[in-house]
Design a protein around this motif. Structure first.
Motif, PDB file in Angstrom:
ATOM      1  N   ASP A 145       2.827  -8.285   6.075  1.00 56.42           N
ATOM      2  CA  ASP A 145       3.046  -9.626   6.632  1.00 56.42           C
ATOM      3  C   ASP A 145       2.499 -10.707   5.703  1.00 56.42           C
ATOM      4  O   ASP A 145       3.116 -11.764   5.522  1.00 56.42           O
ATOM      5  CB  ASP A 145       2.395  -9.751   8.012  1.00 56.42           C
ATOM      6  CG  ASP A 145       3.332  -9.314   9.133  1.00 56.42           C
ATOM      7  OD1 ASP A 145       4.554  -9.281   8.904  1.00 56.42           O
ATOM      8  OD2 ASP A 145       2.831  -9.026  10.234  1.00 56.42           O
ATOM      9  N   ASP A 146       1.340 -10.468   5.119  1.00 55.82           N
ATOM     10  CA  ASP A 146       0.771 -11.431   4.174  1.00 55.82           C
ATOM     11  C   ASP A 146       1.700 -11.617   2.977  1.00 55.82           C
ATOM     12  O   ASP A 146       1.897 -12.740   2.482  1.00 55.82           O
ATOM     13  CB  ASP A 146      -0.608 -10.956   3.691  1.00 55.82           C
ATOM     14  CG  ASP A 146      -1.669 -11.057   4.780  1.00 55.82           C
ATOM     15  OD1 ASP A 146      -1.445 -11.787   5.759  1.00 55.82           O
ATOM     16  OD2 ASP A 146      -2.716 -10.401   4.637  1.00 55.82           O
ATOM     17  N   ASP A 149       4.714 -13.649   4.011  1.00 57.20           N
ATOM     18  CA  ASP A 149       4.343 -15.073   4.080  1.00 57.20           C
ATOM     19  C   ASP A 149       4.462 -15.722   2.702  1.00 57.20           C
ATOM     20  O   ASP A 149       4.976 -16.837   2.561  1.00 57.20           O
ATOM     21  CB  ASP A 149       2.912 -15.234   4.592  1.00 57.20           C
ATOM     22  CG  ASP A 149       2.779 -14.971   6.083  1.00 57.20           C
ATOM     23  OD1 ASP A 149       3.803 -15.008   6.801  1.00 57.20           O
ATOM     24  OD2 ASP A 149       1.637 -14.724   6.528  1.00 57.20           O
ATOM     25  N   SER A 153       6.681 -18.829   1.359  1.00 56.34           N
ATOM     26  CA  SER A 153       6.037 -20.098   1.019  1.00 56.34           C
ATOM     27  C   SER A 153       5.978 -20.363  -0.476  1.00 56.34           C
ATOM     28  O   SER A 153       6.019 -21.519  -0.914  1.00 56.34           O
ATOM     29  CB  SER A 153       4.611 -20.132   1.591  1.00 56.34           C
ATOM     30  OG  SER A 153       3.806 -19.118   0.990  1.00 56.34           O
ATOM     31  N   ARG A 192      11.799 -12.678  10.775  1.00 61.71           N
ATOM     32  CA  ARG A 192      11.687 -13.581   9.613  1.00 61.71           C
ATOM     33  C   ARG A 192      13.059 -14.169   9.284  1.00 61.71           C
ATOM     34  O   ARG A 192      13.738 -13.712   8.355  1.00 61.71           O
ATOM     35  CB  ARG A 192      11.166 -12.803   8.404  1.00 61.71           C
ATOM     36  CG  ARG A 192       9.785 -12.187   8.596  1.00 61.71           C
ATOM     37  CD  ARG A 192       8.720 -13.154   8.202  1.00 61.71           C
ATOM     38  NE  ARG A 192       7.383 -12.569   8.295  1.00 61.71           N
ATOM     39  CZ  ARG A 192       6.311 -13.135   7.777  1.00 61.71           C
ATOM     40  NH1 ARG A 192       6.417 -14.279   7.113  1.00 61.71           N
ATOM     41  NH2 ARG A 192       5.130 -12.568   7.920  1.00 61.71           N
TER      42      ARG A 192
END
Length: 228
Positions: A145-146, A149, A153, A192
């Motif tokens: 998940d990190d 992200d 981003s 997502r």
């Protein structure tokens, strides 16, 4: 198109990097021959293959006697040597550096984190006959998940592909990794939408080459579903 012998590639399409190489070769129509390797049968440990690649890993490329053994290097070599659309690995220094930036990051982020989910959920239980270690799997999903992200981003931001306005070898590496957990029936991009749209753009850009490369993985998923 450079002339000479067919490019030979040793691939197991259950391997994410092998699929990325396969897709590029198929999309760009570089003349090639696939030597299928079954890692699960230990074919990468044979004497002949070990002479070719002492690391006993795939993919391996042989181009008129020149042997290359890392997927990132293979993809960039093919895109540089052969007459393929420049967007795959741009010649302009800043645009090329963006591809190199992602692929350097990929090997310590997207690749290990997505692969670990598949290993814990599919490979280890299949090899040992044990149940999935839920605690380890949850930690792996958190790490992934990190990474997701950061893909959103840092790399995608307001652009359609990871490194700009068109598909590159970076997108192939990432898309193949993030599809791997589907072998266990898990879509890691399910929640997502930004990454789902990116994946759809990648699939549209490469057409049937994507599903052709992933056929073995989809079959694994379907067999697991049938057993449930």
């Amino acid at each position: 198109m450079a002339t000479g012998r067919l490019v030979e590639v040793y691939l197991d399409l259950l391997s994410q990097p092998c699929r990325a190489v396969h897709i590029l070769l198929t999309c760009t129509k570089i003349p090639h021959r696939v030597r299928t390797m079954a890692l699960r049968k230990g074919e990468h440990r044979t004497l002949d293959f070990t002479k070719l690649n002492p690391m006993q890993k795939v993919p391996v490329m042989v181009d008129d006697g020149f042997v290359l053994t890392e997927s990132d290097a293979i993809l960039k070599y093919l895109a540089t040597k052969y007459d393929v659309p420049e967007h795959w690995y741009p010649r302009q220094p800043e645009r090329r550096a963006r591809v190199d930036e992602y692929t350097a990051w990929h090997h310590t982020n997207t690749r290990p984190h997505a692969a670990k989910v598949f290993i814990l959920e599919v490979l280890l239980p299949a090899q040992s006959g044990s149940l999935v270690d839920e605690a380890r799997l949850n930690r792996a999903l958190s790490d992934l998940d990190d990474t997701l992200d950061k893909l959103e981003s840092m790399f995608l931001r307001r652009q359609p592909f990871l490194c700009g306005d068109d598909i590159t070898v970076a997108d192939l590496l990432a898309a193949c990794e993030l599809t791997q957990p589907l072998g266990g029936g898990r879509d890691v991009l399910k929640e997502r939408p930004q990454l789902q749209r990116w994946r759809s753009r990648v699939q549209s850009a490469v057409g049937e080459a994507f599903d052709k490369a992933h056929g073995v993985l989809y079959a694994l998923r379907d067999r697991r579903r049938a057993r449930l």
